[in-house]
Every structure is written in structure tokens, then in C-alpha cells.
Design a protein around this motif. Structure first.
Motif, short mmCIF file in Angstrom:
data_model
loop_
_atom_site.label_atom_id
_atom_site.label_comp_id
_atom_site.label_asym_id
_atom_site.label_seq_id
_atom_site.Cartn_x
_atom_site.Cartn_y
_atom_site.Cartn_z
N ARG A 151 0.82 -1.21 0.00
CA ARG A 151 0.00 0.00 0.00
C ARG A 151 0.85 1.26 0.00
O ARG A 151 0.73 2.11 -0.87
CB ARG A 151 -0.92 0.00 1.23
CG ARG A 151 -1.85 1.22 1.32
CD ARG A 151 -2.53 1.31 2.67
NE ARG A 151 -1.52 1.42 3.72
CZ ARG A 151 -1.69 0.97 4.96
NH1 ARG A 151 -2.81 0.39 5.32
NH2 ARG A 151 -0.72 1.10 5.85
N LEU A 185 -5.78 -0.63 -0.31
CA LEU A 185 -6.36 -1.73 0.47
C LEU A 185 -7.86 -1.73 0.23
O LEU A 185 -8.53 -0.73 0.48
CB LEU A 185 -6.04 -1.53 1.95
CG LEU A 185 -6.55 -2.61 2.91
CD1 LEU A 185 -5.87 -3.95 2.63
CD2 LEU A 185 -6.31 -2.17 4.35
N THR A 186 -8.41 -2.84 -0.28
CA THR A 186 -9.84 -2.91 -0.58
C THR A 186 -10.61 -3.73 0.43
O THR A 186 -11.81 -3.52 0.61
CB THR A 186 -10.08 -3.49 -1.99
OG1 THR A 186 -9.52 -4.81 -2.06
CG2 THR A 186 -9.49 -2.60 -3.06
N GLN A 187 -9.95 -4.68 1.07
CA GLN A 187 -10.64 -5.53 2.05
C GLN A 187 -9.61 -6.27 2.86
O GLN A 187 -8.50 -6.54 2.40
CB GLN A 187 -11.55 -6.52 1.33
CG GLN A 187 -12.45 -7.29 2.27
CD GLN A 187 -13.49 -8.11 1.52
OE1 GLN A 187 -13.49 -8.22 0.30
NE2 GLN A 187 -14.40 -8.71 2.27
N ARG A 188 -10.00 -6.60 4.08
CA ARG A 188 -9.13 -7.45 4.90
C ARG A 188 -9.97 -8.40 5.73
O ARG A 188 -11.12 -8.11 6.01
CB ARG A 188 -8.16 -6.63 5.73
CG ARG A 188 -8.75 -5.78 6.80
CD ARG A 188 -7.71 -4.99 7.57
NE ARG A 188 -6.77 -5.87 8.23
CZ ARG A 188 -5.55 -5.55 8.60
NH1 ARG A 188 -5.11 -4.33 8.39
NH2 ARG A 188 -4.76 -6.40 9.18
N TYR A 189 -9.38 -9.51 6.07
CA TYR A 189 -10.00 -10.50 6.94
C TYR A 189 -9.15 -10.58 8.20
O TYR A 189 -8.23 -11.41 8.29
CB TYR A 189 -10.09 -11.87 6.25
CG TYR A 189 -11.04 -11.87 5.08
CD1 TYR A 189 -12.41 -11.91 5.28
CD2 TYR A 189 -10.57 -11.83 3.78
CE1 TYR A 189 -13.29 -11.89 4.21
CE2 TYR A 189 -11.45 -11.83 2.71
CZ TYR A 189 -12.80 -11.86 2.93
OH TYR A 189 -13.67 -11.85 1.87
N ALA A 236 -5.58 -9.99 3.35
CA ALA A 236 -5.88 -8.65 2.86
C ALA A 236 -5.86 -8.65 1.35
O ALA A 236 -5.17 -9.47 0.72
CB ALA A 236 -4.87 -7.64 3.41
N PHE A 237 -6.61 -7.71 0.76
CA PHE A 237 -6.69 -7.59 -0.69
C PHE A 237 -6.44 -6.14 -1.08
O PHE A 237 -6.97 -5.23 -0.46
CB PHE A 237 -8.06 -8.08 -1.18
CG PHE A 237 -8.28 -9.53 -0.86
CD1 PHE A 237 -7.82 -10.51 -1.71
CD2 PHE A 237 -8.90 -9.91 0.33
CE1 PHE A 237 -7.98 -11.85 -1.39
CE2 PHE A 237 -9.08 -11.25 0.65
CZ PHE A 237 -8.61 -12.22 -0.22
N SER A 242 -5.67 -3.28 -4.55
CA SER A 242 -5.90 -3.13 -5.98
C SER A 242 -5.38 -1.79 -6.49
O SER A 242 -5.02 -0.91 -5.72
CB SER A 242 -7.39 -3.24 -6.30
OG SER A 242 -8.06 -2.02 -6.02
N HIS A 271 -11.56 -5.03 -7.67
CA HIS A 271 -11.75 -5.69 -6.37
C HIS A 271 -10.44 -6.13 -5.75
O HIS A 271 -10.24 -5.96 -4.55
CB HIS A 271 -12.75 -6.86 -6.45
CG HIS A 271 -12.43 -7.88 -7.49
ND1 HIS A 271 -11.50 -8.87 -7.32
CD2 HIS A 271 -12.95 -8.04 -8.73
CE1 HIS A 271 -11.46 -9.63 -8.41
NE2 HIS A 271 -12.33 -9.14 -9.29
N HIS A 272 -9.54 -6.71 -6.52
CA HIS A 272 -8.19 -6.94 -6.02
C HIS A 272 -7.26 -7.43 -7.12
O HIS A 272 -7.68 -8.18 -8.00
CB HIS A 272 -8.14 -7.88 -4.82
CG HIS A 272 -8.33 -9.34 -5.11
ND1 HIS A 272 -9.55 -9.90 -5.42
CD2 HIS A 272 -7.45 -10.36 -5.13
CE1 HIS A 272 -9.40 -11.20 -5.61
NE2 HIS A 272 -8.13 -11.52 -5.44
N ASN A 289 -1.96 -13.44 2.41
CA ASN A 289 -2.51 -14.21 3.53
C ASN A 289 -1.40 -14.83 4.37
O ASN A 289 -0.28 -15.02 3.90
CB ASN A 289 -3.49 -15.29 3.03
CG ASN A 289 -2.79 -16.49 2.47
OD1 ASN A 289 -2.14 -17.25 3.19
ND2 ASN A 289 -2.89 -16.69 1.16
#
Length: 162
Positions: A29, A36-40, A45-46, A48, A53-54, A59
Motif C-alpha cells: 500500500r 487496500l480494498t478488504q481485509r479478513y 488482505a486484498f 488493488s 476488487h483486487h 494471507n
């Protein structure tokens, strides 16, 4: 007969095993410039470019706290990120060097200009830009004649800083 994929087929995304999700997010990033578009949580993390979306998945599912993959083993050699022009490639290279990331190499391939680095887990990364196809070096019979000559890194950095 050899199978052929459609000419407009593209590599959609990469998904890397990393040892420290926060460190990897910071690199992809803040240094390379992906969003950063999403993280768990602290496991994945994803990221783009341009709202997709990514392009990059990270992981720690099987790799949290592990060491880097052995150099003398099968696996990913590098992932390549294609920049739209020389200026954006030079700007990215400037951020990489400002971050203290060392260059593994830099080359002019005739068809492209590329710099090679490693992420915090030792994964190989190529940052490059393609030349217009009309400028690609060719043999007298029209075949590609790619080269591997030194890249003028200071000139690339200067263009990225402009």
C-alpha cells in the motif's frame, strides 16, 4: 494441435503467502501504492489499483511467522506489475528506493524497461513499463529481438520526479 487462449486473456491477480500481514500491507500500500480494498482480520488482505476488487491477495494462513521460501526450490520467480508509462514507473521506483528497498536489478529489454526488487518476505517483484509495440526491436524477418541491457536508472528516477 496446441491449445491457445484468447489474445485478450490477462493475469487477473496474485495471491501471496506472507509472514506478517501488517508489514506486507504497508509495503504494497504505502510503498508500491496499491489501495487496500478488504481485509479478513489479521489473516488476509486484498489490494488493488484503480478500484478493481483486487490485484493482490496476501494471507498468513500457512505462513505466519515462517521464514522465506528457499531460493533453490520450485515456486514463483517474480510477479510483474505493468505501469502505464515511464513517469509512473519512475515515481514508483523513487518510492521503493526512499523506503530503503534495494534493487535486485534493472534492465532495458527493448520491449520494456524493468526494475527488480523483493517484498519484505523475499518474493520477487518486477516493476516495468512496456514500450509501444511499434518500437519493439525486431529481426529482419519480423521476429522479436528482445535484449537485456543496463537500464538508465537515474534518468528513470528523474522522469518520475518531474
Amino acid at each position: 494441435m496446441t491449445a491457445k487462449v484468447p489474445a485478450d486473456t490477462r493475469v487477473g491477480h496474485i495471491h501471496l503467502k506472507v509472514t506478517d500481514i501488517e508489514r506486507s500491507i504497508t509495503f504494497y500500500r504505502d510503498v508500491l501504492g496499491f489501495t487496500l480494498t478488504q481485509r479478513y482480520g489479521d489473516q488476509a488482505a486484498f489490494l488493488s489499483a484503480g478500484g478493481y476488487h483486487h490485484h493482490i491477495g496476501l494471507n498468513t494462513w500457512h505462513s505466519r511467522g515462517a521464514g522465506p521460501a528457499p531460493e533453490q526450490a520450485a515456486g514463483l520467480y517474480h510477479v510483474a506489475f505493468l505501469f502505464p508509462d515511464r513517469t509512473s514507473l519512475g515515481a514508483a521506483l523513487g518510492r521503493v528506493l526512499d523506503h530503503g528497498t534495494a534493487l535486485d536489478g534493472a534492465a532495458d529489454h527493448g520491449v520494456s524497461e524493468a526494475v527488480y526488487i523483493r517484498d519484505p518476505d523475499g518474493n520477487g517483484i518486477e516493476l516495468y513499463r512496456d514500450r509501444p509495440e511499434a518500437e519493439w526491436p525486431r529481426t529482419s524477418d519480423g521476429a522479436l529481438a528482445m535484449v537485456n541491457t543496463p537500464l538508465d536508472v537515474p534518468a528513470l528516477l528523474a522522469e518520475g520526479a518531474a
